[in-house]
Design a protein around this motif. Structure first.
Motif, PDB file in Angstrom:
ATOM      1  N   VAL A 279     -12.697  -7.525   2.615  1.00 15.65           N
ATOM      2  CA  VAL A 279     -11.473  -6.950   3.321  1.00 15.65           C
ATOM      3  C   VAL A 279     -10.972  -7.559   2.594  1.00 15.65           C
ATOM      4  O   VAL A 279      -9.300  -7.439   2.222  1.00 15.65           O
ATOM      5  N   ARG A 280     -11.293  -9.376   2.258  1.00 13.22           N
ATOM      6  CA  ARG A 280     -10.733  -9.936   1.758  1.00 13.22           C
ATOM      7  C   ARG A 280      -9.635  -9.839  -0.080  1.00 13.22           C
ATOM      8  O   ARG A 280      -8.457  -9.775   0.156  1.00 13.22           O
ATOM      9  N   THR A 281     -11.301  -9.031  -0.325  1.00 10.67           N
ATOM     10  CA  THR A 281     -10.956  -8.587  -2.208  1.00 10.67           C
ATOM     11  C   THR A 281      -9.411  -7.289  -1.830  1.00 10.67           C
ATOM     12  O   THR A 281      -9.062  -7.233  -2.611  1.00 10.67           O
ATOM     13  N   LEU A 282     -10.051  -6.491  -1.034  1.00  9.69           N
ATOM     14  CA  LEU A 282      -8.937  -5.154  -0.941  1.00  9.69           C
ATOM     15  C   LEU A 282      -7.754  -5.710  -0.604  1.00  9.69           C
ATOM     16  O   LEU A 282      -6.534  -5.124  -0.836  1.00  9.69           O
ATOM     17  N   LEU A 283      -6.910  -6.861   0.552  1.00  9.27           N
ATOM     18  CA  LEU A 283      -5.885  -7.321   0.408  1.00  9.27           C
ATOM     19  C   LEU A 283      -5.539  -7.806  -0.420  1.00  9.27           C
ATOM     20  O   LEU A 283      -4.180  -7.587  -0.862  1.00  9.27           O
ATOM     21  N   ARG A 284      -6.275  -8.683  -1.450  1.00 16.23           N
ATOM     22  CA  ARG A 284      -5.759  -9.573  -2.183  1.00 16.23           C
ATOM     23  C   ARG A 284      -5.234  -8.748  -3.115  1.00 16.23           C
ATOM     24  O   ARG A 284      -4.302  -8.555  -3.989  1.00 16.23           O
ATOM     25  N   GLN A 285      -6.071  -7.128  -3.558  1.00 23.03           N
ATOM     26  CA  GLN A 285      -5.409  -6.014  -4.397  1.00 23.03           C
ATOM     27  C   GLN A 285      -4.107  -5.306  -3.899  1.00 23.03           C
ATOM     28  O   GLN A 285      -3.420  -4.965  -4.807  1.00 23.03           O
ATOM     29  N   ALA A 286      -3.817  -5.766  -2.406  1.00 22.98           N
ATOM     30  CA  ALA A 286      -2.885  -5.097  -2.083  1.00 22.98           C
ATOM     31  C   ALA A 286      -1.396  -5.661  -2.409  1.00 22.98           C
ATOM     32  O   ALA A 286      -0.753  -5.452  -2.244  1.00 22.98           O
ATOM     33  N   VAL A 287      -1.783  -6.848  -2.161  1.00 19.26           N
ATOM     34  CA  VAL A 287      -0.100  -7.738  -2.656  1.00 19.26           C
ATOM     35  C   VAL A 287       0.343  -7.901  -4.115  1.00 19.26           C
ATOM     36  O   VAL A 287       1.722  -7.739  -3.256  1.00 19.26           O
ATOM     37  N   GLY A 288       0.695  -6.633  -4.822  1.00 15.78           N
ATOM     38  CA  GLY A 288       1.376  -6.238  -5.812  1.00 15.78           C
ATOM     39  C   GLY A 288       1.736  -5.037  -5.026  1.00 15.78           C
ATOM     40  O   GLY A 288       3.026  -4.539  -5.425  1.00 15.78           O
ATOM     41  N   ARG A 289       1.975  -4.366  -3.526  1.00 21.17           N
ATOM     42  CA  ARG A 289       2.443  -3.663  -3.676  1.00 21.17           C
ATOM     43  C   ARG A 289       4.066  -3.761  -3.079  1.00 21.17           C
ATOM     44  O   ARG A 289       4.260  -5.119  -2.941  1.00 21.17           O
ATOM     45  N   PRO A 290       5.238  -2.640  -2.847  1.00 18.50           N
ATOM     46  CA  PRO A 290       6.366  -2.728  -3.158  1.00 18.50           C
ATOM     47  C   PRO A 290       6.083  -3.376  -1.512  1.00 18.50           C
ATOM     48  O   PRO A 290       5.383  -3.369  -0.914  1.00 18.50           O
ATOM     49  N   THR A 291       7.824  -4.596  -1.390  1.00 23.01           N
ATOM     50  CA  THR A 291       7.239  -4.689   0.145  1.00 23.01           C
ATOM     51  C   THR A 291       7.977  -4.140   1.083  1.00 23.01           C
ATOM     52  O   THR A 291       7.246  -4.547   1.986  1.00 23.01           O
ATOM     53  N   ALA A 292       8.238  -2.483   1.142  1.00 20.41           N
ATOM     54  CA  ALA A 292       7.891  -1.975   2.066  1.00 20.41           C
ATOM     55  C   ALA A 292       6.534  -1.289   2.400  1.00 20.41           C
ATOM     56  O   ALA A 292       6.846  -1.464   3.793  1.00 20.41           O
ATOM     57  N   ASP A 293       6.448  -1.510   1.290  1.00 15.70           N
ATOM     58  CA  ASP A 293       4.642  -1.115   1.541  1.00 15.70           C
ATOM     59  C   ASP A 293       3.791  -1.969   2.239  1.00 15.70           C
ATOM     60  O   ASP A 293       2.941  -1.628   3.673  1.00 15.70           O
ATOM     61  N   LEU A 294       3.814  -3.405   2.011  1.00 16.41           N
ATOM     62  CA  LEU A 294       3.986  -4.260   2.570  1.00 16.41           C
ATOM     63  C   LEU A 294       3.896  -4.393   4.267  1.00 16.41           C
ATOM     64  O   LEU A 294       3.453  -5.050   4.788  1.00 16.41           O
ATOM     65  N   ALA A 295       5.246  -4.318   4.360  1.00 18.42           N
ATOM     66  CA  ALA A 295       5.673  -4.505   5.210  1.00 18.42           C
ATOM     67  C   ALA A 295       4.803  -3.143   7.050  1.00 18.42           C
ATOM     68  O   ALA A 295       4.652  -3.707   8.189  1.00 18.42           O
ATOM     69  N   SER A 296       5.235  -2.801   6.122  1.00 14.03           N
ATOM     70  CA  SER A 296       4.097  -1.091   7.019  1.00 14.03           C
ATOM     71  C   SER A 296       2.793  -1.409   7.110  1.00 14.03           C
ATOM     72  O   SER A 296       1.901  -1.817   7.908  1.00 14.03           O
TER      73      SER A 296
END
Length: 379
Positions: A279-296
């Motif tokens: 889970v932590r690895t997956l979320l670290r991979q997700a931090v490069g997404r656009p800001t709007a995606d991260l907020a959602s």
């Protein structure tokens, strides 16, 4: 009056013992041949892996490997058959000998040997393995179906082979199709293995790499990306058991760019299976997404996972993007999430001085919201 054993029964006993000796000799010879076939199979595998710069293994080596595997399995089945025959014959001989002893007068009887401690009953023998498929005949059959335009039947045969053959035979058939079959058949067969169980699919992947079938191995691995979120934890476990940890990391990296609903679903599945590191690895991979995606994403994740994501963002994203994320959370009314992001920034204030200054300049709060006071404390 009881009589001693006749010459006829003695002759039958000698004949049975001679037959048992012949069976033992044949069994020893077959065991030696089986060991030789196993060694030859191992050497052929090593020769295929050692072929420099090849994307396709040599066709003659593949044929020899198929023959060696078929010979080894056939010898193994024959050894089991002879072993069963020998055991049954020795049992009959012991029974006949006991009957003859029972018929002897007491003065002629031999004392039975001390049986010693009571032995455990023998475990039932496993049934002989099924006959191995003829990989060459399968290759020819698939090629003929393609040549005659029977593409539906060819596809059905490929699907059956992908899920019913064991991993070694499936990979060998992939190699034969790559060398001699119709264009694309080897890739279709490799991708089809992904529709079997994760353990079988991962075993086929390992066998394809052993045979140097890099293109087909890549096709199978890419098919793993289409697994539904609920199946990914099992796939990751199978990869780990096979020692393919790099593949697990690559899959999580790919999933880091999945649409927000799918990513949220996978994170929840991994959490349910206790795979918190993934889970932590997956979320670290997700931090490069656009800001709007991260907020959602932060809004849709379970609370504990949303906290992990916001802490990862605070550690990895630059100040300007953190300010955009904070503004998106504040604008969406996600006060709890905004407070968690702010708490992560304030926990390392000196490092995030620039980000906190940018938040103040944007008119966003930089102090955690005060906890509601109890009415009993207002006097």
């Amino acid at each position: 009056m009881r009589m001693r054993p006749t010459a006829q029964s003695a002759g039958q006993q000698l004949e049975g013992e001679q037959q048992a000796a012949e069976l033992r000799a044949e069994l020893d010879e077959l065991l030696r041949a089986s060991r030789y076939a196993s060694q030859r199979e191992r050497r052929l595998n090593e020769a295929i892996r050692a072929s420099p710069g090849r994307q396709r293994p040599d066709g003659d080596l593949l044929r020899q490997l198929a023959q060696a595997r078929t010979l080894r399995e056939g010898l193994g089945a024959r050894c089991l058959q002879l072993s069963d025959q020998l055991e049954a014959l020795e049992t009959r001989l012991r029974h006949r000998q006991q009957q003859e002893q029972d018929q002897e007068p007491p003065q002629y009887r031999r004392q039975p040997p001390d049986p010693g401690p009571e032995s455990e009953p023998a475990a039932p023998k496993a049934p002989p393995p099924p006959a191995r498929p003829d990989i060459g005949a399968l290759t020819e059959r698939i090629t003929t179906l393609h040549r005659t335009g029977a593409l539906t039947e060819a596809a059905e045969l490929l699907d059956q082979a992908a899920t019913r053959l064991d991993a070694a035979d499936a990979a060998l058939l992939v190699g034969m199709l790559a060398r001699y079959g119709p264009t694309g058949a080897s890739l279709d067969l490799a991708r089809g293995a992904a529709r079997s169980t994760p353990e079988h699919a991962v075993a086929v992947l390992a066998e394809l790499r052993e045979l140097g079938l890099a293109e087909e191995a890549a096709a199978l691995f890419h098919a793993f990306w289409a697994y539904p979120a609920a199946s990914v934890p099992g796939l990751l476990s199978a990869l780990e058991r096979a020692g393919q940890n790099a593949d697990s990391a690559t899959l999580l990296w790919e999933w880091g760019s999945a649409p927000t609903p799918e990513l949220t679903s996978l994170a929840a599945c991994l959490q349910q299976h206790g795979r918190l590191g993934d889970v932590r690895t997956l979320l670290r991979q997700a931090v490069g997404r656009p800001t709007a995606d991260l907020a959602s994403l932060a809004t849709e994740l379970p609370p504990a996972l949303a906290t992990d994501l916001l802490h990862a963002l605070a550690a990895l994203r630059p100040p300007v993007e953190l300010v955009r994320l904070a503004a998106a959370l504040d604008g969406a009314g996600s006060r709890d999430l905004y407070g968690q992001l702010l708490g992560a920034l304030l926990a390392d204030g000196p490092r995030h001085r620039t980000t906190l200054a940018a938040l103040r300049a944007a008119g966003l709060p930089t102090t955690p919201p005060a906890a509601p006071r109890s009415r009993w404390g207002r006097r």
